[in-house]
Design an enzyme around this catalytic site. Structure first.
Site, PDB file in Angstrom:
ATOM      1  N   ASN A 207       4.793   1.614  -4.492  1.00 49.83           N
ATOM      2  CA  ASN A 207       4.673   1.075  -3.122  1.00 49.83           C
ATOM      3  C   ASN A 207       5.453  -0.317  -3.018  1.00 49.83           C
ATOM      4  O   ASN A 207       6.364  -0.255  -3.732  1.00 49.83           O
ATOM      5  CB  ASN A 207       3.081   0.789  -2.778  1.00 49.83           C
ATOM      6  CG  ASN A 207       2.847   0.920  -1.417  1.00 49.83           C
ATOM      7  OD1 ASN A 207       3.655   0.311  -0.494  1.00 49.83           O
ATOM      8  ND2 ASN A 207       1.747   1.316  -1.001  1.00 49.83           N
TER       9      ASN A 207
ATOM     10  N   HIS B 183       8.590   1.764  -4.481  1.00 50.45           N
ATOM     11  CA  HIS B 183       8.348   2.528  -5.919  1.00 50.45           C
ATOM     12  C   HIS B 183       9.341   1.996  -6.843  1.00 50.45           C
ATOM     13  O   HIS B 183       9.928   3.139  -7.527  1.00 50.45           O
ATOM     14  CB  HIS B 183       8.494   4.055  -5.494  1.00 50.45           C
ATOM     15  CG  HIS B 183       7.413   4.551  -4.433  1.00 50.45           C
ATOM     16  ND1 HIS B 183       6.103   4.131  -4.836  1.00 50.45           N
ATOM     17  CD2 HIS B 183       7.301   5.593  -3.578  1.00 50.45           C
ATOM     18  CE1 HIS B 183       5.275   4.527  -3.731  1.00 50.45           C
ATOM     19  NE2 HIS B 183       6.197   5.680  -2.995  1.00 50.45           N
TER      20      HIS B 183
ATOM     21  N   HIS C 260       2.291  10.374  -7.571  1.00 50.81           N
ATOM     22  CA  HIS C 260       2.768  10.423  -6.183  1.00 50.81           C
ATOM     23  C   HIS C 260       2.250  12.049  -5.717  1.00 50.81           C
ATOM     24  O   HIS C 260       3.138  12.556  -5.014  1.00 50.81           O
ATOM     25  CB  HIS C 260       3.947  10.125  -5.863  1.00 50.81           C
ATOM     26  CG  HIS C 260       4.050   9.689  -4.382  1.00 50.81           C
ATOM     27  ND1 HIS C 260       4.127  10.446  -3.232  1.00 50.81           N
ATOM     28  CD2 HIS C 260       4.650   8.350  -3.955  1.00 50.81           C
ATOM     29  CE1 HIS C 260       4.352   9.830  -2.307  1.00 50.81           C
ATOM     30  NE2 HIS C 260       4.774   8.476  -2.741  1.00 50.81           N
ATOM     31  N   SER C 261       1.339  12.738  -6.259  1.00 45.97           N
ATOM     32  CA  SER C 261       1.272  14.150  -5.996  1.00 45.97           C
ATOM     33  C   SER C 261       0.926  14.261  -4.281  1.00 45.97           C
ATOM     34  O   SER C 261      -0.126  13.310  -3.811  1.00 45.97           O
ATOM     35  CB  SER C 261       0.035  14.723  -6.806  1.00 45.97           C
ATOM     36  OG  SER C 261       0.385  14.968  -8.125  1.00 45.97           O
TER      37      SER C 261
ATOM     38  N   ASP D  33      -0.585   5.793   6.331  1.00 43.02           N
ATOM     39  CA  ASP D  33       0.185   5.367   5.225  1.00 43.02           C
ATOM     40  C   ASP D  33      -0.153   3.747   4.966  1.00 43.02           C
ATOM     41  O   ASP D  33       0.435   3.077   4.933  1.00 43.02           O
ATOM     42  CB  ASP D  33       1.825   5.288   5.722  1.00 43.02           C
ATOM     43  CG  ASP D  33       2.642   5.452   4.666  1.00 43.02           C
ATOM     44  OD1 ASP D  33       2.230   5.126   3.269  1.00 43.02           O
ATOM     45  OD2 ASP D  33       3.720   5.541   4.704  1.00 43.02           O
TER      46      ASP D  33
ATOM     47  N   GLU E 256      -2.675   7.530  -3.611  1.00 48.57           N
ATOM     48  CA  GLU E 256      -2.116   7.144  -4.529  1.00 48.57           C
ATOM     49  C   GLU E 256      -3.147   5.843  -5.013  1.00 48.57           C
ATOM     50  O   GLU E 256      -3.014   4.812  -3.960  1.00 48.57           O
ATOM     51  CB  GLU E 256      -0.645   6.724  -3.938  1.00 48.57           C
ATOM     52  CG  GLU E 256       0.183   7.654  -3.701  1.00 48.57           C
ATOM     53  CD  GLU E 256       1.295   7.105  -2.829  1.00 48.57           C
ATOM     54  OE1 GLU E 256       2.178   6.320  -2.917  1.00 48.57           O
ATOM     55  OE2 GLU E 256       1.147   7.580  -1.615  1.00 48.57           O
TER      56      GLU E 256
HETATM   57  C1  GLA Z   1       4.576   6.308  -0.113  1.00 49.49           C
HETATM   58  C2  GLA Z   1       4.898   5.398   1.001  1.00 49.49           C
HETATM   59  C3  GLA Z   1       5.317   5.985   2.135  1.00 49.49           C
HETATM   60  C4  GLA Z   1       6.689   6.867   1.721  1.00 49.49           C
HETATM   61  C5  GLA Z   1       6.242   7.874   0.461  1.00 49.49           C
HETATM   62  C6  GLA Z   1       7.708   8.497   0.129  1.00 49.49           C
HETATM   63  O1  GLA Z   1       3.474   6.865  -0.078  1.00 49.49           O
HETATM   64  O2  GLA Z   1       3.709   4.414   1.293  1.00 49.49           O
HETATM   65  O3  GLA Z   1       5.615   5.241   3.094  1.00 49.49           O
HETATM   66  O4  GLA Z   1       7.675   5.907   1.596  1.00 49.49           O
HETATM   67  O5  GLA Z   1       5.839   6.920  -0.521  1.00 49.49           O
HETATM   68  O6  GLA Z   1       8.244   9.280   1.089  1.00 49.49           O
END
Ligand code: GLA
Length: 382
Positions: free
Chosen positions: A112, A138, A211-212, A283, A347
């Site tokens: 994140n 990330h 991150h699946s 998100d 996640e």
């Molecule tokens: C995470 C982030 C999202 C996005 C994805 C990858 O989940 O929170 O905003 O960036 O990774 O696309």
């Protein structure tokens, strides 16, 4: 008739070719009694990539590789026993280079966002590569955990695989030599258990996740809006326009982020609510309801047409519920076009930007301590 001399030369040649072929086949495809099959899966930067397939007694199958620790497939039965791969992914290793949505990968050192690519630790300012507007997302850009080659070995006496990686002092701007071990284990209760462990020789922030992208109908089979989801969280961490937590822990009650009772993902995703507008959907990091540090249920997802259920339990304090808002149909997998909201992520993690929020649970790992987190993905059908 063949001259003698020639036949003498040909026979050993055939034997040699035969031995090489048999050896190659064994190297390319090996199975041991623990339910782990290994398969050569290409190379990256001169290092060989291996695909590990874990299979349990119910036929559930997990595929994972040592490039990014990526989970490439999870095949699970529906209520009639019909199998489908329920994660977005690719058939070939090369298709994961690059992997902008982070399909299936281990994310770190810091899963994140870290605001402005910066944090202060022990009175020192650390700057990180920015790859998400002003943020570090990330773990940075080059040597992040989703795109490095991990050392790998099948687990002894278990249906599992172990990935290890040494992230060197200063890598992507983070302090300390960080030794990381991630294991994937599959058991006969249809649980994929992910264990994270790490040690360091300098104080450093750490936040690890997987991150699946799930679609319990089957990857590529439409969007995920019809899934019902329950998230065991009375609060979430609202974000600013850069998707950085403001620091508030806001009650979900009365908002479209209230998933305390099973709710269709699509029911409120387009509601006129500032947090949904900022993130173009869900998100957000949810604050998991918990007492103590043990494993608790974080979320449960149910897909009504197939009956497939995914339960996510974890030791972590948060879970990022992301509805694939940035998928835009430019990435395909297994011959399917992955459009917007074709997958969702759960996640499990520490809260985003924790190094800049002293009120959030600490993400600082110190020498002499061992970082431990566990997340369990359990599959069933009803
Ligand atoms: C995470 C982030 C999202 C996005 C994805 C990858 O989940 O929170 O905003 O960036 O990774 O696309």
């Amino acid at each position: 008739m063949m001259p003698r001399r020639a036949s003498h030369q040909v026979a050993p040649l055939f034997t040699l070719v035969g031995v090489v072929l048999v050896l190659h086949a064994q190297l390319a495809f090996a199975k041991d009694e623990s339910g782990v099959t290994t398969q050569a899966f290409g190379t990256h930067n001169g290092r060989s990539i291996t695909l590990y397939t874990l299979k349990n007694s119910h036929g559930l199958e997990i595929e994972a590789m040592n490039y990014g620790g990526i989970i490439a497939a999870i095949r699970v039965p529906d209520r009639n026993g019909k199998m489908a791969d329920v994660v977005l992914g690719h058939e070939r290793m090369d298709d994961y280079v690059p992997n902008p949505p982070y399909f299936g990968a281990i994310v770190g050192r810091y899963a994140n966002r870290i605001a402005n690519g910066m944090f202060i630790l022990d009175g020192r300012i650390y700057t990180l590569p920015k790859n998400d507007g002003p943020n570090t997302l990330h773990g940075g850009i080059q040597r992040t955990f989703d795109k490095v080659v991990w050392d790998a070995a099948p687990l002894n006496g278990k249906t599992g695989v172990e990935f290890t990686y040494l992230s060197k002092d200063g890598e992507e701007g983070f302090p300390g030599n960080l030794k990381v071990k991630v294991t994937y284990t599959l058991n006969d209760s249809n649980e994929l258990i992910i264990n994270y462990e790490a040690t360091t020789d300098k104080d450093t922030p750490i936040n690890l996740s997987n991150h699946s992208y799930f679609n319990l109908k089957g990857e590529g089979d439409g969007d995920i809006l019809n899934h019902e989801i329950m998230i065991n969280a009375d609060r979430f961490t609202p974000v600013n326009q850069n998707l950085i937590p403001t620091g508030e822990l806001r009650p979900v009650k009365g908002t479209p982020l209230d998933f305390t009772k099973p709710t269709r993902i699509g029911d409120h995703i387009e509601d006129n609510y500032d947090q949904l507008k900022l993130a173009h959907g869900y998100d957000h990091n949810f604050v998991i309801n918990r007492h103590g540090n043990g494993i608790v249920l974080a979320a449960r997802a149910y897909e009504p047409t197939t009956g497939r259920v995914l339960e996510v339990s974890t030791t972590q304090p948060g879970v990022q519920f992301y509805t694939g808002n940035f998928l835009d149909g430019t990435i395909t997998g297994h011959g399917h076009v992955y459009k917007r909201r074709y997958g969702f992520c759960l996640e499990t993690q520490h809260f985003p930007d924790s190094p800049n929020h002293p009120s959030f649970p600490s993400t600082i790992l110190r020498p002499g301590e061992t970082f431990h987190q566990t997340t369990i993905f359990r599959f069933s059908a009803k």
